[in-house]
Motif scaffolding. Structure first.
Motif, PDB file in Angstrom:
ATOM      1  N   THR A  24       0.829  -1.209   0.000  1.00 29.79           N
ATOM      2  CA  THR A  24       0.000   0.000   0.000  1.00 29.79           C
ATOM      3  C   THR A  24       0.858   1.251   0.000  1.00 29.79           C
ATOM      4  OG1 THR A  24      -1.770  -1.144   1.190  1.00 29.79           O
ATOM      5  CG2 THR A  24      -1.786   1.254   1.250  1.00 29.79           C
ATOM      6  N   CYS A  25       1.911   1.243   0.827  1.00 27.31           N
ATOM      7  CA  CYS A  25       2.803   2.408   0.884  1.00 27.31           C
ATOM      8  C   CYS A  25       3.516   2.643  -0.442  1.00 27.31           C
ATOM      9  CB  CYS A  25       3.819   2.220   2.004  1.00 27.31           C
ATOM     10  SG  CYS A  25       3.130   2.305   3.666  1.00 27.31           S
ATOM     11  N   LEU A  26       3.999   1.561  -1.055  1.00 23.28           N
ATOM     12  CA  LEU A  26       4.712   1.687  -2.329  1.00 23.28           C
ATOM     13  C   LEU A  26       3.804   2.218  -3.427  1.00 23.28           C
ATOM     14  CD1 LEU A  26       6.808  -1.632  -2.246  1.00 23.28           C
ATOM     15  CD2 LEU A  26       7.685   0.697  -1.980  1.00 23.28           C
ATOM     16  N   LYS A  27       2.587   1.729  -3.474  1.00 27.05           N
ATOM     17  CA  LYS A  27       1.635   2.199  -4.493  1.00 27.05           C
ATOM     18  C   LYS A  27       1.272   3.663  -4.257  1.00 27.05           C
ATOM     19  CE  LYS A  27      -0.502  -2.198  -5.817  1.00 27.05           C
ATOM     20  NZ  LYS A  27      -0.270  -2.005  -7.273  1.00 27.05           N
ATOM     21  N   ALA A  28       1.125   4.031  -2.985  1.00 33.75           N
ATOM     22  CA  ALA A  28       0.791   5.420  -2.675  1.00 33.75           C
ATOM     23  C   ALA A  28       1.925   6.347  -3.080  1.00 33.75           C
ATOM     24  CB  ALA A  28       0.493   5.552  -1.181  1.00 33.75           C
ATOM     25  N   LEU A  29       3.144   5.923  -2.815  1.00 35.09           N
ATOM     26  CA  LEU A  29       4.299   6.729  -3.208  1.00 35.09           C
ATOM     27  C   LEU A  29       4.406   6.850  -4.726  1.00 35.09           C
ATOM     28  CD1 LEU A  29       6.967   5.419  -0.664  1.00 35.09           C
ATOM     29  CD2 LEU A  29       6.039   7.748  -0.783  1.00 35.09           C
ATOM     30  N   ALA A  30       4.081   5.756  -5.459  1.00 36.80           N
ATOM     31  CA  ALA A  30       4.131   5.797  -6.924  1.00 36.80           C
ATOM     32  C   ALA A  30       3.164   6.840  -7.472  1.00 36.80           C
ATOM     33  CB  ALA A  30       3.812   4.426  -7.497  1.00 36.80           C
ATOM     34  N   GLY A  31       2.048   7.038  -6.778  1.00 33.77           N
ATOM     35  CA  GLY A  31       1.092   8.038  -7.230  1.00 33.77           C
ATOM     36  C   GLY A  31       1.443   9.445  -6.803  1.00 33.77           C
ATOM     37  N   ALA A  32       2.445   9.570  -5.954  1.00 29.36           N
ATOM     38  CA  ALA A  32       2.792  10.892  -5.430  1.00 29.36           C
ATOM     39  C   ALA A  32       4.240  11.276  -5.733  1.00 29.36           C
ATOM     40  CB  ALA A  32       2.554  10.918  -3.920  1.00 29.36           C
ATOM     41  N   VAL A  33       4.822  10.681  -6.767  1.00 25.99           N
ATOM     42  CA  VAL A  33       6.248  10.931  -7.041  1.00 25.99           C
ATOM     43  C   VAL A  33       6.532  12.387  -7.370  1.00 25.99           C
ATOM     44  CG1 VAL A  33       6.829   8.572  -7.779  1.00 25.99           C
ATOM     45  CG2 VAL A  33       5.908  10.202  -9.444  1.00 25.99           C
ATOM     46  N   LEU A  34       5.558  13.095  -7.927  1.00 29.29           N
ATOM     47  CA  LEU A  34       5.791  14.499  -8.274  1.00 29.29           C
ATOM     48  C   LEU A  34       6.005  15.357  -7.033  1.00 29.29           C
ATOM     49  CD1 LEU A  34       3.194  14.995 -11.167  1.00 29.29           C
ATOM     50  CD2 LEU A  34       5.664  14.663 -11.353  1.00 29.29           C
ATOM     51  N   TYR A  35       5.605  14.849  -5.884  1.00 26.72           N
ATOM     52  CA  TYR A  35       5.726  15.619  -4.648  1.00 26.72           C
ATOM     53  C   TYR A  35       6.949  15.206  -3.830  1.00 26.72           C
ATOM     54  CZ  TYR A  35       0.940  16.704  -5.907  1.00 26.72           C
ATOM     55  OH  TYR A  35      -0.186  17.108  -6.589  1.00 26.72           O
ATOM     56  N   ILE A  36       7.707  14.235  -4.357  1.00 28.42           N
ATOM     57  CA  ILE A  36       8.896  13.797  -3.642  1.00 28.42           C
ATOM     58  C   ILE A  36      10.053  14.722  -4.028  1.00 28.42           C
ATOM     59  CG2 ILE A  36      10.565  11.931  -3.319  1.00 28.42           C
ATOM     60  CD1 ILE A  36       8.349   9.937  -3.873  1.00 28.42           C
ATOM     61  N   ASP A  37      10.611  15.396  -3.047  1.00 27.87           N
ATOM     62  CA  ASP A  37      11.724  16.313  -3.261  1.00 27.87           C
ATOM     63  C   ASP A  37      13.000  15.657  -2.740  1.00 27.87           C
ATOM     64  OD1 ASP A  37      13.528  18.664  -1.948  1.00 27.87           O
ATOM     65  OD2 ASP A  37      12.550  19.331  -3.798  1.00 27.87           O
ATOM     66  N   PHE A  38      14.025  15.634  -3.588  1.00 22.57           N
ATOM     67  CA  PHE A  38      15.239  14.909  -3.223  1.00 22.57           C
ATOM     68  C   PHE A  38      15.886  15.471  -1.969  1.00 22.57           C
ATOM     69  CE2 PHE A  38      19.791  13.952  -3.540  1.00 22.57           C
ATOM     70  CZ  PHE A  38      19.730  12.579  -3.665  1.00 22.57           C
ATOM     71  N   VAL A  39      15.839  16.792  -1.810  1.00 25.86           N
ATOM     72  CA  VAL A  39      16.483  17.418  -0.656  1.00 25.86           C
ATOM     73  C   VAL A  39      15.685  17.153   0.615  1.00 25.86           C
ATOM     74  CG1 VAL A  39      17.223  19.603   0.378  1.00 25.86           C
ATOM     75  CG2 VAL A  39      17.547  19.187  -2.079  1.00 25.86           C
ATOM     76  N   GLN A  40      14.385  17.362   0.539  1.00 22.86           N
ATOM     77  CA  GLN A  40      13.546  17.216   1.726  1.00 22.86           C
ATOM     78  C   GLN A  40      13.279  15.753   2.082  1.00 22.86           C
ATOM     79  OE1 GLN A  40       9.955  19.527   1.408  1.00 22.86           O
ATOM     80  NE2 GLN A  40      11.044  21.418   0.867  1.00 22.86           N
ATOM     81  N   HIS A  41      13.297  14.889   1.084  1.00 21.82           N
ATOM     82  CA  HIS A  41      12.933  13.483   1.307  1.00 21.82           C
ATOM     83  C   HIS A  41      14.089  12.540   0.953  1.00 21.82           C
ATOM     84  CE1 HIS A  41       9.068  15.595   0.165  1.00 21.82           C
ATOM     85  NE2 HIS A  41       8.835  15.220   1.451  1.00 21.82           N
ATOM     86  N   GLU A  42      15.318  13.000   1.186  1.00 15.99           N
ATOM     87  CA  GLU A  42      16.496  12.209   0.818  1.00 15.99           C
ATOM     88  C   GLU A  42      16.477  10.835   1.475  1.00 15.99           C
ATOM     89  OE1 GLU A  42      21.399  12.499   0.939  1.00 15.99           O
ATOM     90  OE2 GLU A  42      20.167  14.100   1.785  1.00 15.99           O
ATOM     91  N   SER A  70       8.066   5.129 -12.039  1.00 11.49           N
ATOM     92  CA  SER A  70       7.431   6.452 -11.921  1.00 11.49           C
ATOM     93  C   SER A  70       8.424   7.493 -11.446  1.00 11.49           C
ATOM     94  CB  SER A  70       6.248   6.379 -10.949  1.00 11.49           C
ATOM     95  OG  SER A  70       5.268   5.473 -11.403  1.00 11.49           O
ATOM     96  N   LEU A  71       9.274   7.103 -10.521  1.00  6.75           N
ATOM     97  CA  LEU A  71      10.278   8.025  -9.999  1.00  6.75           C
ATOM     98  C   LEU A  71      11.267   8.435 -11.083  1.00  6.75           C
ATOM     99  CD1 LEU A  71      11.000   9.297  -7.227  1.00  6.75           C
ATOM    100  CD2 LEU A  71      12.609   7.400  -6.906  1.00  6.75           C
ATOM    101  N   ALA A  72      11.715   7.463 -11.901  1.00  2.00           N
ATOM    102  CA  ALA A  72      12.668   7.762 -12.980  1.00  2.00           C
ATOM    103  C   ALA A  72      12.049   8.684 -14.021  1.00  2.00           C
ATOM    104  CB  ALA A  72      13.128   6.466 -13.633  1.00  2.00           C
ATOM    105  N   ALA A  73      10.760   8.502 -14.287  1.00  2.02           N
ATOM    106  CA  ALA A  73      10.105   9.307 -15.317  1.00  2.02           C
ATOM    107  C   ALA A  73       9.714  10.688 -14.812  1.00  2.02           C
ATOM    108  CB  ALA A  73       8.863   8.580 -15.817  1.00  2.02           C
ATOM    109  N   SER A  74       9.685  10.866 -13.495  1.00  5.28           N
ATOM    110  CA  SER A  74       9.193  12.130 -12.942  1.00  5.28           C
ATOM    111  C   SER A  74      10.227  13.238 -12.995  1.00  5.28           C
ATOM    112  CB  SER A  74       8.753  11.921 -11.486  1.00  5.28           C
ATOM    113  OG  SER A  74       9.889  11.634 -10.660  1.00  5.28           O
ATOM    114  N   ASN A  75      11.496  12.878 -12.884  1.00  2.00           N
ATOM    115  CA  ASN A  75      12.537  13.896 -12.809  1.00  2.00           C
ATOM    116  C   ASN A  75      13.857  13.299 -13.282  1.00  2.00           C
ATOM    117  OD1 ASN A  75      14.523  15.804 -11.879  1.00  2.00           O
ATOM    118  ND2 ASN A  75      12.979  16.638 -10.484  1.00  2.00           N
ATOM    119  N   GLY A  76      14.574  14.024 -14.126  1.00  4.75           N
ATOM    120  CA  GLY A  76      15.815  13.505 -14.687  1.00  4.75           C
ATOM    121  C   GLY A  76      16.870  13.198 -13.645  1.00  4.75           C
TER     122      GLY A  76
END
Length: 569
Positions: A24-42, A70-76
């Motif tokens: 459930t957590c992994l699927k939820a994260l896949a739907g929210a990858v645009l909100y994952i910030d590398f600095v804040q969520h390292e 999804s993560l790879a496609a969201s940001n270079g």
């Protein structure tokens, strides 16, 4: 976020509720990858990318890969990290290696790797530049020579899958060269002391066949040759990698890609293997590829070697090694056409003959090492092919006069070449009546001279890279295409059983009528003429000790060792 990171950390045993929570957590994260910030969520990003698919069931695997894609496609900035995570999953954790020997381990391997390669393809479809960034990650991740055999084997399986997969146009050209480089590294780790026998005085031809029928405890040739490397972990790893490569080449042949892959192999061979003086086994990848396609790959390899030898653009050491490869290849390849062998021998003879005309003076032999290496190559090939070649008068006519001139030249190649090669060549040449008396030069004088009897005073530093392969699993692939010395019918072999009536009929037919008595320009025409080559092929295939495409072979000689001492290398 700390609680989320805690969920992603793997526990030894996950309950069904914990598995459901993780999915459930992994699927939820896949739907929210645009909100994952590398600095804040390292910490979260690295927790995701440190997960090993080998530790989970298929539900978790699928959810994890959905997130990674999804993560790879969201940001270079995530592409390299996600690709690296997938490449690391080519290999299982160390504790899982033993499980790979069990059915459940093999099932898990198929589940993981099929998903990993599908994910790589999906990322490549979404991020077109991803394949270019994938190649260096794969090459950097190749296990080193000290890794365990299952690790490097399973990793190379994935490399070869990439080479033949949907991304092969971009990554394929780098996988095989990287694999060859790693095999060479393994090859040079195997010391000559691991495979040489004690008696260094043996003839290189005698060394290959020393059956001791009186000793019931004597191991067969196969067991003895493999026994010398038994327990050598480096040799076993190399053996397994070469078998994987052989099987991949077979697959390429079946899909019509062998010629394409061979061109890559050829460049890799010339860049890495050719100038690796301690390479003992890796070169058999080329041999096997040529055996699978002798008419194209087999000819291309031979022509590359002879071109390298005759071209003075190449460094002398490279030319000497190239002609050593050529001599060993022409001598050992059962799959090679007779006309190819005859034409290349003719080309070597012509080059040496012309060299003698230009350098017919007494100077330091060290200045003529390339010439001596060419002479030794000619003699070595004729030790294996003498009987079949000189029984065709057209070939004998082409060879006898220039070889006669080369041997009596003041450069004196008999003095500089390997003694055992000189001795065997002269014995066969005498029996085959390759030479006739000409002025003050008599072939019998060579045999009686102290120089020829002793085989010379110096030893040309040279080796024959296609001597029998001592790797057990590789041998089963190579053997059907390989000529062992025990299979050779020498020119001085007078065993009546070996002189079959069919061979006599062919010889009588050749020697009949004007074909010898009336020598004219048509009998010494170029080897390049197709009707001449067809005639040579027809005759030699009927007379050869190892007819083309034959799969019959004798058992491995009981004591085998390389044809040169380590100090000569």
């Amino acid at each position: 976020m700390t609680e989320l990171v805690g969920v992603l950390h793997h526990k030894e045993q996950l309950s069904s509720d914990e598995v459901a929570m993780l999915v459930t957590c992994l699927k939820a994260l896949a739907g929210a990858v645009l909100y994952i910030d590398f600095v804040q969520h390292e910490a979260l990003v690295f927790a995701i990318l440190r997960m090993s698919m080998w530790q989970y069931g298929t539900d978790v695997m699928d959810a994890l890969l959905e997130l990674v894609i999804s993560l790879a496609a969201s940001n270079g900035k995530y592409v390299d990290l996600c690709l690296d995570m997938l490449v690391r999953n080519f290999m299982p954790p160390h504790y899982f290696l033993e499980t790979l020997k069990q059915p459940r381990g093999l099932a898990r391997k198929d589940q993981v790797l099929s998903r990993v390669h599908t994910a790589l393809k999906d990322i490549a479809d979404l991020v077109p530049l991803a394949p270019m960034r994938l190649s260096p990650l794969v090459i950097q991740g190749i296990p080193n020579v000290f890794s365990k055999e299952p690790e490097i084997v399973i990793y190379v399986e994935s490399m070869l899958k990439l080479e033949s997969g949907s991304m092969r146009e971009i990554v394929g050209g780098t996988m095989i060269p990287a694999l060859i480089d790693r095999m060479v590294e393994l090859d040079v780790e195997i010391g000559w002391e691991d495979i040489l026998l004690n008696d260094s005085s043996k003839c290189i031809f005698d060394m290959e066949l020393e059956d001791d029928e009186e000793d019931d405890t004597e191991l067969s040739g196969e067991l003895l040759s493999w026994k010398c490397l038994q327990g050598n972990s480096v040799a076993e790893k190399l053996d397994s990698l070469m078998v994987l490569t052989f099987e991949h080449l077979e697959s390429c042949q079946g899909s019509g890609r062998l010629a394409e892959v061979f061109d890559i192999l050829l460049v890799s061979f010339r860049r890495t293997v050719l100038n690796t003086c301690k390479s003992k086994f890796t070169q058999f990848v080329m041999f096997y590829a040529c055996a699978l396609d002798p008419e194209e790959c087999g000819v291309k390899f031979a022509m590359m070697l002879v071109d390298m030898f005759v071209s003075d653009v190449n460094p002398p050491d490279t030319r000497k090694i190239a002609v050593a490869y050529l001599a060993s290849y022409l001598s050992r390849g059962k799959f090679l056409s007779p006309s190819l062998i005859a034409s290349l021998i003719k080309r070597l003879v012509d080059w040496c003959f012309e060299y003698c005309n230009v350098h017919n003076v007494d100077i330091n032999p060290r200045d003529h090492q390339v010439f001596y290496s060419g002479c030794q190559a000619i003699m070595y090939v004729l030790c294996f092919r003498m009987r079949s070649l000189v029984d065709v008068p057209l070939i004998k006519i082409q060879l006898h006069q220039p070889i006669n001139s080369i041997l009596k030249n003041r450069l004196n190649p008999l003095k500089e070449c390997l003694p055992t090669v000189v001795k065997e060549f002269l014995q066969q040449a005498k029996a085959a009546q390759l030479f006739c008396s000409s002025g003050s030069f008599h072939f019998n004088d060579l045999l009686k001279s102290e120089l020829s009897r002793d085989g010379g005073t110096d030893r040309l530093e040279m080796f024959f890279p296609f001597d029998p392969c001592l790797l057990k699993k590789c041998d089963s692939f190579i053997r059907p295409y390989f000529i062992y010395w025990s299979m050779v019918k020498t020119a001085y072999d007078d065993d009546e059983e070996e002189n079959s009536s069919s061979d006599e009929d062919v010889a009588d037919h050749i020697l009949d009528g004007d074909r010898v008595n009336q020598i004219d320009d048509r009998m010494v025409r170029s080897f390049d003429e197709q009707d001449y080559l067809d005639e040579v092929d027809s005759v030699l295939n009927r007379m050869s000790i190892t007819p083309k495409y034959s799969i019959k072979y004798m058992r491995m000689p009981s004591r085998i060792r390389p044809s040169t001492s380590p100090e000569s290398l």
